[in-house]
Design an enzyme around this catalytic site. Structure first.
Site, PDB file in Angstrom:
ATOM      1  CB  ALA A 116      -7.796   3.770  11.300  1.00 56.80           C
ATOM      2  CD  GLU A 354      -0.356  -1.086   2.290  1.00 62.44           C
ATOM      3  OE1 GLU A 354      -0.186  -2.294   2.045  1.00 62.44           O
ATOM      4  OE2 GLU A 354      -1.076  -0.347   1.604  1.00 62.44           O
TER       5      GLU A 354
END
Length: 378
Positions: A116, A354
């Protein structure tokens, strides 16, 4: 660039993984409810021993697993990757008690992990996160704020959460916490995305955490996040390579048998050149991914640059290859349930999560200029 090669054992292992994905994992994935965590699939990954390899081997093995699974079952690949992404900070920075409680359950598939980091106002700019960890007057903190676009939320069993413990300190004021899903004040909701993955938002309403929940050191959580991403970014590239190879193989088969204009599609120079370009980009991406993973395993000094290059090149290449495959298949590739329709939806997100492609270019440029500046000094 580090030297590398795949040995016969690795090649055979990749073939075995593709078979397992097609014969044992894809049938499970086809039964799952879209947008929900597929716990039977996660459990099967545990029974097959694949989840335990997340922490028992290096970056190259992780890339080989992700590429091989993605070729035959993207859902299995994603389930494996999310277990690793969510639990790697515990493996690398957790206390003995944290590891003992969670890692055996992650590797046997009975606990689902999540990473998270992203927030509504801090996606690509991870250092700008605003989830507040406010001192509670004792030895702990209260987490208040929101996380968004969190894979496996809100169904994970625990979350690796990054929160701001020191205001106005940028990346230096972030702490990583291990937060079980049953903590009071932690709620979440699912999000509907282009590809029906388990993903959602998390709301923190004064969620209590203590020093026992810290991963690593207080105010040093950004290092935890970046260390995890340096490992997993090349493997995102491997995921992309697996999808690209699946699209390429489907296109080779289709164009070799499809009748068109008095011959086969492959006889058309424009088609043959397109397929050659698809193969070129797929193989270049694969080599870059393997090189970055090998650099990580050998603790090379330029890992951040190579990780960024691998993710950038491979995800952009896969987008090109899958799009070209759809074009060469025609309308049939747009039918719901077709392999390429599935890959077309799956291939878009890796260019964002990412660290978006633009972020990877920034990392590459920063590393290049830092090296050039050092070399220019007398």
């Amino acid at each position: 660039m580090p030297a590398f090669s795949l040995g016969p054992e690795q090649v055979a292992w990749c073939a075995e993984l593709r078979t397992l994905a097609a014969e044992r994992l894809r049938p499970l994935a086809e039964k799952a409810e879209p947008g929900r965590v597929d716990r039977p699939l996660v459990a099967e990954l545990g029974r097959l021993g694949l989840l335990s390899r997340l922490f028992a081997s290096g970056a190259l093995d992780l890339c080989l697993m992700r590429e091989s699974l993605a070729y035959a079952c993207t859902e299995a690949e994603t389930a494996l990757a999310l277990q690793g992404l969510g639990a790697h900070p515990v493996h690398a920075h957790g206390t003995p008690a944290q590891r003992e409680r969670w890692l055996p359950r992650v590797t046997d598939g009975t606990a689902v992990a999540a990473f998270a980091l992203s927030e509504p106002g801090a996606g690509s700019d991870a250092a700008a996160l605003a989830l507040a960890a406010e001192p509670d007057g004792g030895s702990g903190w209260r987490l208040t704020g929101r996380k968004c676009w969190i894979s496996n939320a809100p169904e994970a069993d625990f979350y690796t959460v990054f929160a701001r413990t020191t205001a106005d300190a940028g990346a230096r004021g972030v702490t990583a916490f291990l937060v079980p899903a049953d903590r009071p004040g932690l709620t979440g909701s699912a999000l509907e995305m282009l590809s029906p993955h388990p993903i959602g938002s998390l709301d923190f309403d004064a969620v209590p955490v203590t020093q026992d929940d810290v991963l690593g050191e207080a105010d040093r959580g950004f290092r935890v996040a970046m260390g995890t991403l340096n490992l997993f970014r090349p493997s995102v590239g491997a995921f992309a390579v697996g999808m690209a190879q699946a699209a390429l193989d489907a296109t080779l088969a289709h164009t070799a048998r499809r009748d068109a204009f008095g011959g086969k599609l492959m006889d058309l120079q424009s088609v043959a050149h397109q397929v050659a370009e698809m193969a070129l980009r797929t193989e270049a991406a694969r080599l870059m991914v393997y090189a970055a993973a090998t650099a990580y395993d050998e603790s090379a000094p330029d890992v951040p640059k190579r990780a960024a290059m691998a993710k950038l090149l491979a995800t952009e290449a896969a987008q090109y290859v899958v799009d070209a495959a759809v074009q060469l298949h025609g309308a049939r590739a747009l039918e719901r349930g077709h392999l390429l329709e599935h890959l077309y939806r799956e291939v878009r997100a890796p260019r964002i999560y990412e660290g978006a492609s633009e972020v990877q270019r920034g990392i590459i440029a920063k590393e290049l200029y830092a090296t050039a500046t050092r070399e220019d000094r007398p």
